[in-house]
Design a protein around this motif. Structure first.
Motif, PDB file in Angstrom:
ATOM      1  N   MET A   1      35.365  83.272  19.842  1.00 14.31           N
ATOM      2  CA  MET A   1      35.209  83.418  18.041  1.00 14.31           C
ATOM      3  C   MET A   1      36.843  83.154  17.494  1.00 14.31           C
ATOM      4  SD  MET A   1      34.957  86.930  15.438  1.00 14.31           S
ATOM      5  CE  MET A   1      33.203  86.794  16.151  1.00 14.31           C
ATOM      6  N   SER A   2      37.227  82.366  16.961  1.00 13.15           N
ATOM      7  CA  SER A   2      38.594  81.136  17.045  1.00 13.15           C
ATOM      8  C   SER A   2      39.206  82.702  15.432  1.00 13.15           C
ATOM      9  CB  SER A   2      38.243  80.348  15.619  1.00 13.15           C
ATOM     10  OG  SER A   2      37.985  80.878  14.561  1.00 13.15           O
ATOM     11  N   VAL A   3      40.602  82.492  15.376  1.00 15.95           N
ATOM     12  CA  VAL A   3      41.145  82.849  14.419  1.00 15.95           C
ATOM     13  C   VAL A   3      40.884  83.614  13.235  1.00 15.95           C
ATOM     14  CG1 VAL A   3      43.702  83.590  13.440  1.00 15.95           C
ATOM     15  CG2 VAL A   3      43.125  83.212  16.311  1.00 15.95           C
ATOM     16  N   GLU A   4      39.825  82.403  12.802  1.00 11.88           N
ATOM     17  CA  GLU A   4      39.663  82.143  11.451  1.00 11.88           C
ATOM     18  C   GLU A   4      38.592  82.780  11.021  1.00 11.88           C
ATOM     19  OE1 GLU A   4      37.927  79.419   7.902  1.00 11.88           O
ATOM     20  OE2 GLU A   4      39.196  78.534   9.029  1.00 11.88           O
ATOM     21  N   GLU A   5      37.765  82.768  12.252  1.00 14.86           N
ATOM     22  CA  GLU A   5      35.901  83.391  12.123  1.00 14.86           C
ATOM     23  C   GLU A   5      36.546  85.060  12.324  1.00 14.86           C
ATOM     24  OE1 GLU A   5      33.592  80.582  14.830  1.00 14.86           O
ATOM     25  OE2 GLU A   5      34.799  81.568  15.486  1.00 14.86           O
ATOM     26  N   ARG A   6      37.558  85.893  13.222  1.00  8.87           N
ATOM     27  CA  ARG A   6      37.966  87.094  13.239  1.00  8.87           C
ATOM     28  C   ARG A   6      38.171  88.123  12.242  1.00  8.87           C
ATOM     29  NH1 ARG A   6      40.820  85.450  17.480  1.00  8.87           N
ATOM     30  NH2 ARG A   6      42.433  86.517  16.860  1.00  8.87           N
ATOM     31  N   VAL A   7      39.116  86.668  11.037  1.00  7.23           N
ATOM     32  CA  VAL A   7      39.602  87.218  10.023  1.00  7.23           C
ATOM     33  C   VAL A   7      38.450  87.518   8.562  1.00  7.23           C
ATOM     34  CG1 VAL A   7      41.330  86.585   8.158  1.00  7.23           C
ATOM     35  CG2 VAL A   7      42.528  86.265  10.364  1.00  7.23           C
ATOM     36  N   VAL A   8      38.432  85.968   9.247  1.00  7.49           N
ATOM     37  CA  VAL A   8      37.073  86.091   7.702  1.00  7.49           C
ATOM     38  C   VAL A   8      35.665  86.941   7.879  1.00  7.49           C
ATOM     39  CG1 VAL A   8      34.244  84.795   6.780  1.00  7.49           C
ATOM     40  CG2 VAL A   8      36.821  83.376   7.249  1.00  7.49           C
ATOM     41  N   ASP A  13      34.981  93.130   4.684  1.00  4.21           N
ATOM     42  CA  ASP A  13      34.052  94.343   5.015  1.00  4.21           C
ATOM     43  C   ASP A  13      35.014  94.724   4.123  1.00  4.21           C
ATOM     44  OD1 ASP A  13      32.118  94.201   7.090  1.00  4.21           O
ATOM     45  OD2 ASP A  13      33.539  94.222   9.072  1.00  4.21           O
ATOM     46  N   GLY A  14      35.961  94.164   3.561  1.00  5.01           N
ATOM     47  CA  GLY A  14      36.763  95.079   2.881  1.00  5.01           C
ATOM     48  C   GLY A  14      38.400  95.470   3.077  1.00  5.01           C
ATOM     49  N   LEU A  34      53.249  90.364   6.682  1.00  4.94           N
ATOM     50  CA  LEU A  34      52.567  89.838   6.272  1.00  4.94           C
ATOM     51  C   LEU A  34      50.722  89.747   6.149  1.00  4.94           C
ATOM     52  CD1 LEU A  34      50.370  87.912   8.131  1.00  4.94           C
ATOM     53  CD2 LEU A  34      53.276  86.573   8.500  1.00  4.94           C
ATOM     54  N   ALA A  35      50.171  89.136   5.401  1.00  9.88           N
ATOM     55  CA  ALA A  35      48.940  89.252   5.329  1.00  9.88           C
ATOM     56  C   ALA A  35      48.513  88.894   4.558  1.00  9.88           C
ATOM     57  CB  ALA A  35      48.511  91.721   4.450  1.00  9.88           C
ATOM     58  N   ILE A  36      46.633  89.581   4.350  1.00  9.52           N
ATOM     59  CA  ILE A  36      45.897  88.137   3.688  1.00  9.52           C
ATOM     60  C   ILE A  36      44.552  89.616   3.235  1.00  9.52           C
ATOM     61  CG2 ILE A  36      43.787  86.457   3.547  1.00  9.52           C
ATOM     62  CD1 ILE A  36      45.129  85.307   6.262  1.00  9.52           C
ATOM     63  N   GLN A  37      43.991  89.710   2.122  1.00  6.27           N
ATOM     64  CA  GLN A  37      43.192  90.015   1.747  1.00  6.27           C
ATOM     65  C   GLN A  37      42.029  89.321   0.527  1.00  6.27           C
ATOM     66  OE1 GLN A  37      43.949  94.503  -0.057  1.00  6.27           O
ATOM     67  NE2 GLN A  37      41.876  94.501  -0.110  1.00  6.27           N
ATOM     68  N   ARG A  38      41.027  89.977   0.119  1.00  7.50           N
ATOM     69  CA  ARG A  38      39.793  89.130  -0.419  1.00  7.50           C
ATOM     70  C   ARG A  38      40.292  89.849  -1.861  1.00  7.50           C
ATOM     71  NH1 ARG A  38      34.751  86.099   0.626  1.00  7.50           N
ATOM     72  NH2 ARG A  38      34.157  85.919  -1.564  1.00  7.50           N
ATOM     73  N   VAL A  39      40.961  89.291  -2.260  1.00  6.83           N
ATOM     74  CA  VAL A  39      40.255  89.605  -4.324  1.00  6.83           C
ATOM     75  C   VAL A  39      39.454  88.840  -4.541  1.00  6.83           C
ATOM     76  CG1 VAL A  39      41.877  90.043  -5.932  1.00  6.83           C
ATOM     77  CG2 VAL A  39      42.908  90.336  -3.650  1.00  6.83           C
ATOM     78  N   ASP A  40      38.152  89.679  -5.794  1.00  6.90           N
ATOM     79  CA  ASP A  40      37.316  88.442  -6.572  1.00  6.90           C
ATOM     80  C   ASP A  40      37.184  87.778  -5.695  1.00  6.90           C
ATOM     81  OD1 ASP A  40      37.644  90.275  -8.714  1.00  6.90           O
ATOM     82  OD2 ASP A  40      39.290  89.789  -9.216  1.00  6.90           O
ATOM     83  N   ALA A  85      53.253  82.454  14.103  1.00  6.89           N
ATOM     84  CA  ALA A  85      52.287  82.968  14.402  1.00  6.89           C
ATOM     85  C   ALA A  85      50.865  83.729  13.674  1.00  6.89           C
ATOM     86  CB  ALA A  85      51.757  82.923  16.440  1.00  6.89           C
ATOM     87  N   VAL A  86      49.585  82.998  13.680  1.00  5.95           N
ATOM     88  CA  VAL A  86      48.956  84.089  12.945  1.00  5.95           C
ATOM     89  C   VAL A  86      47.743  84.398  13.447  1.00  5.95           C
ATOM     90  CG1 VAL A  86      49.128  83.350   9.894  1.00  5.95           C
ATOM     91  CG2 VAL A  86      47.833  82.312  11.979  1.00  5.95           C
ATOM     92  N   ASP A  87      47.123  84.260  15.301  1.00  7.00           N
ATOM     93  CA  ASP A  87      46.611  84.465  16.400  1.00  7.00           C
ATOM     94  C   ASP A  87      46.537  86.098  16.576  1.00  7.00           C
ATOM     95  OD1 ASP A  87      48.848  84.525  17.556  1.00  7.00           O
ATOM     96  OD2 ASP A  87      48.098  82.990  19.316  1.00  7.00           O
ATOM     97  N   ASP A  88      47.342  86.732  16.595  1.00  9.18           N
ATOM     98  CA  ASP A  88      47.354  88.332  16.227  1.00  9.18           C
ATOM     99  C   ASP A  88      46.677  89.480  15.011  1.00  9.18           C
ATOM    100  OD1 ASP A  88      50.263  87.891  15.459  1.00  9.18           O
ATOM    101  OD2 ASP A  88      51.023  88.946  16.607  1.00  9.18           O
ATOM    102  N   LEU A  89      46.681  88.613  14.033  1.00  6.11           N
ATOM    103  CA  LEU A  89      46.391  89.118  12.631  1.00  6.11           C
ATOM    104  C   LEU A  89      45.096  90.553  13.784  1.00  6.11           C
ATOM    105  CD1 LEU A  89      46.089  86.950  10.212  1.00  6.11           C
ATOM    106  CD2 LEU A  89      48.766  88.353  11.122  1.00  6.11           C
ATOM    107  N   ALA A  90      45.210  91.383  12.739  1.00  9.07           N
ATOM    108  CA  ALA A  90      44.444  92.230  12.438  1.00  9.07           C
ATOM    109  C   ALA A  90      43.903  92.298  11.478  1.00  9.07           C
ATOM    110  CB  ALA A  90      44.894  93.592  13.981  1.00  9.07           C
ATOM    111  N   PRO A  91      43.224  94.283  11.717  1.00  9.12           N
ATOM    112  CA  PRO A  91      42.701  95.026  10.181  1.00  9.12           C
ATOM    113  C   PRO A  91      44.523  96.063  10.117  1.00  9.12           C
ATOM    114  CG  PRO A  91      41.081  94.525  11.452  1.00  9.12           C
ATOM    115  CD  PRO A  91      42.199  94.101  12.337  1.00  9.12           C
ATOM    116  N   LEU A  92      44.894  96.120   9.359  1.00  8.37           N
ATOM    117  CA  LEU A  92      45.757  97.330   8.527  1.00  8.37           C
ATOM    118  C   LEU A  92      45.038  98.447   8.647  1.00  8.37           C
ATOM    119  CD1 LEU A  92      47.961  94.881   6.481  1.00  8.37           C
ATOM    120  CD2 LEU A  92      48.423  95.848   9.742  1.00  8.37           C
ATOM    121  N   LYS A  93      45.707 100.127   9.661  1.00 11.92           N
ATOM    122  CA  LYS A  93      45.693 100.403   8.752  1.00 11.92           C
ATOM    123  C   LYS A  93      47.103 101.754   8.467  1.00 11.92           C
ATOM    124  CE  LYS A  93      43.226 100.509  13.310  1.00 11.92           C
ATOM    125  NZ  LYS A  93      42.304 101.171  14.879  1.00 11.92           N
TER     126      LYS A  93
END
Length: 100
Positions: A1-8, A13-14, A34-40, A85-93
């Motif tokens: 699974m690619s980085v983009e697929e994991r992040v999506v 999942d919110g 750094l972070a990304i979140q879906r907003v609307d 690099a953004v290949d090690d992004l993970a959900p934030l806890k």
């Protein structure tokens, strides 16, 4: 699974996805996040960096926020603006990097 697929998947999942990091520039240590979140219907990307010597002032040295139609756009923004690099992004806890 690619980085983009994991992040999506995580974003659908919110979750807020990101990481914290440190680096040395001109002999001074900097900390950032750094972070990304879906907003609307958009993907909001945020990063901040602060010199360790002024962390006690609780002011970021650099902070940027932008919204994108695609995850790829948000990932490119974060990687391009921070040089991280953004290949090690993970959900934030726990504490999030930003509030939507």
């Amino acid at each position: 699974m690619s980085v983009e697929e994991r992040v999506v998947k995580w974003l659908k999942d919110g979750r807020q996805v990101g990481k914290r990091y440190s680096f040395v520039r001109d002999g001074e240590t900097f900390w950032g996040a750094l972070a990304i979140q879906r907003v609307d219907d958009a993907y909001t990307a945020v990063f901040w960096e602060v010199a360790e010597s002024v962390m006690w002032m609780e002011e970021e040295h650099r902070r940027e926020r932008a919204s994108f139609d695609t995850v790829a756009g948000a990932l490119a923004f974060l990687e391009g603006r921070t040089g991280r690099a953004v290949d090690d992004l993970a959900p934030l806890k726990g504490a999030r990097v930003f509030k939507p």
